[in-house]
Design a protein around this motif. Structure first.
Motif, PDB file in Angstrom:
ATOM      1  N   ARG A   1       0.705  -1.079  -0.030  1.00  0.00           N
ATOM      2  CA  ARG A   1       0.080  -0.153  -0.031  1.00  0.00           C
ATOM      3  C   ARG A   1       0.903   1.251   0.122  1.00  0.00           C
ATOM      4  O   ARG A   1       2.149   1.278   0.209  1.00  0.00           O
ATOM      5  CB  ARG A   1      -0.850   0.001   1.169  1.00  0.00           C
ATOM      6  CG  ARG A   1      -1.867  -1.104   1.279  1.00  0.00           C
ATOM      7  CD  ARG A   1      -2.919  -1.094   2.363  1.00  0.00           C
ATOM      8  NE  ARG A   1      -3.569  -2.264   2.795  1.00  0.00           N
ATOM      9  CZ  ARG A   1      -4.951  -2.341   2.519  1.00  0.00           C
ATOM     10  NH1 ARG A   1      -5.322  -1.298   1.891  1.00  0.00           N
ATOM     11  NH2 ARG A   1      -5.634  -3.357   2.631  1.00  0.00           N
ATOM     12  N   ALA A   2       0.241   2.264  -0.154  1.00  0.00           N
ATOM     13  CA  ALA A   2       1.012   3.619  -0.410  1.00  0.00           C
ATOM     14  C   ALA A   2       1.868   3.953   1.080  1.00  0.00           C
ATOM     15  O   ALA A   2       2.824   4.369   0.970  1.00  0.00           O
ATOM     16  CB  ALA A   2       0.096   4.826  -0.345  1.00  0.00           C
ATOM     17  N   ASP A   3       1.309   3.357   2.233  1.00  0.00           N
ATOM     18  CA  ASP A   3       1.981   3.676   3.625  1.00  0.00           C
ATOM     19  C   ASP A   3       2.847   2.691   3.911  1.00  0.00           C
ATOM     20  O   ASP A   3       3.385   2.472   5.057  1.00  0.00           O
ATOM     21  CB  ASP A   3       0.890   3.876   4.480  1.00  0.00           C
ATOM     22  CG  ASP A   3      -0.100   2.848   5.038  1.00  0.00           C
ATOM     23  OD1 ASP A   3       0.036   1.815   4.136  1.00  0.00           O
ATOM     24  OD2 ASP A   3      -0.781   2.776   5.831  1.00  0.00           O
ATOM     25  N   GLY A   4       3.155   1.757   3.174  1.00  0.00           N
ATOM     26  CA  GLY A   4       4.092   0.551   3.492  1.00  0.00           C
ATOM     27  C   GLY A   4       3.666  -1.101   2.839  1.00  0.00           C
ATOM     28  O   GLY A   4       2.738  -0.938   2.310  1.00  0.00           O
TER      29      GLY A   4
ATOM     30  N   THR B   1       3.127  -5.175   4.264  1.00  0.00           N
ATOM     31  CA  THR B   1       2.850  -5.828   5.288  1.00  0.00           C
ATOM     32  C   THR B   1       2.824  -7.277   4.807  1.00  0.00           C
ATOM     33  O   THR B   1       2.490  -7.733   3.797  1.00  0.00           O
ATOM     34  CB  THR B   1       1.306  -5.742   5.914  1.00  0.00           C
ATOM     35  OG1 THR B   1       0.480  -5.726   4.962  1.00  0.00           O
ATOM     36  CG2 THR B   1       1.298  -4.214   6.555  1.00  0.00           C
TER      37      THR B   1
END
Length: 109
Positions: free
Chosen positions: A57-60, A62
Motif C-alpha cells: 500500500r502507499a503507506d508500506g 505488510t
C-alpha cells in the motif's frame, strides 16, 4: 469472443499442495470441459500459498494477503466466452467451486 478472468478463491492459505487429489485431477480435466462448453482457455496459473504473500500500500508493506479473510485468491484462469452469462456457465463447472468460489470478471480491452 470476450475475455474473462476466473478468480479462484480457496480456504486460506490456499495451499494447492494440500488440495484433495481428486480436486487436482478434476482441474486437469476442466480444460477439456471448457472446450466442450464452447469456451477456451487463454492462460491460467495457480498461486503459491497466501502465507508467502506481501500486501503493498502507499503507506508500506505488510506480510500476508491484502485482505484478511477465510478464503483467499488461489489462482487465475483467463478464458474466452461469448458473454458474462457464458463465462458464469463455464465457471459453474470448475472444481474451484468445491471448497471455495469463483469471481468472474470481464477483462478491459
Amino acid at each position: 469472443m470476450a475475455q474473462f478472468a476466473l478468480l479462484l478463491y480457496a480456504p486460506a492459505p490456499a495451499d494447492w499442495s494440500e488440495a484433495p487429489p481428486e480436486e487436482l485431477e478434476a482441474h486437469g480435466a476442466y480444460a477439456d470441459k471448457i472446450g466442450e462448453l464452447g469456451g477456451s482457455i487463454v492462460s491460467g496459473c495457480a498461486l503459491h500459498s497466501s502465507t508467502g504473500a506481501k500486501a503493498v500500500r502507499a503507506d508500506g508493506v505488510t506480510d500476508g494477503p491484502l485482505v484478511d479473510s477465510k478464503e483467499v485468491l488461489g489462482g487465475v484462469t483467463i478464458i474466452e466466452a461469448r458473454d458474462i452469462d457464458h463465462a458464469v456457465e463455464i465457471a459453474q463447472q470448475s472444481p474451484g467451486t468445491w471448497r471455495g468460489g469463483i469471481e468472474v470478471r470481464q477483462l478491459l480491452g
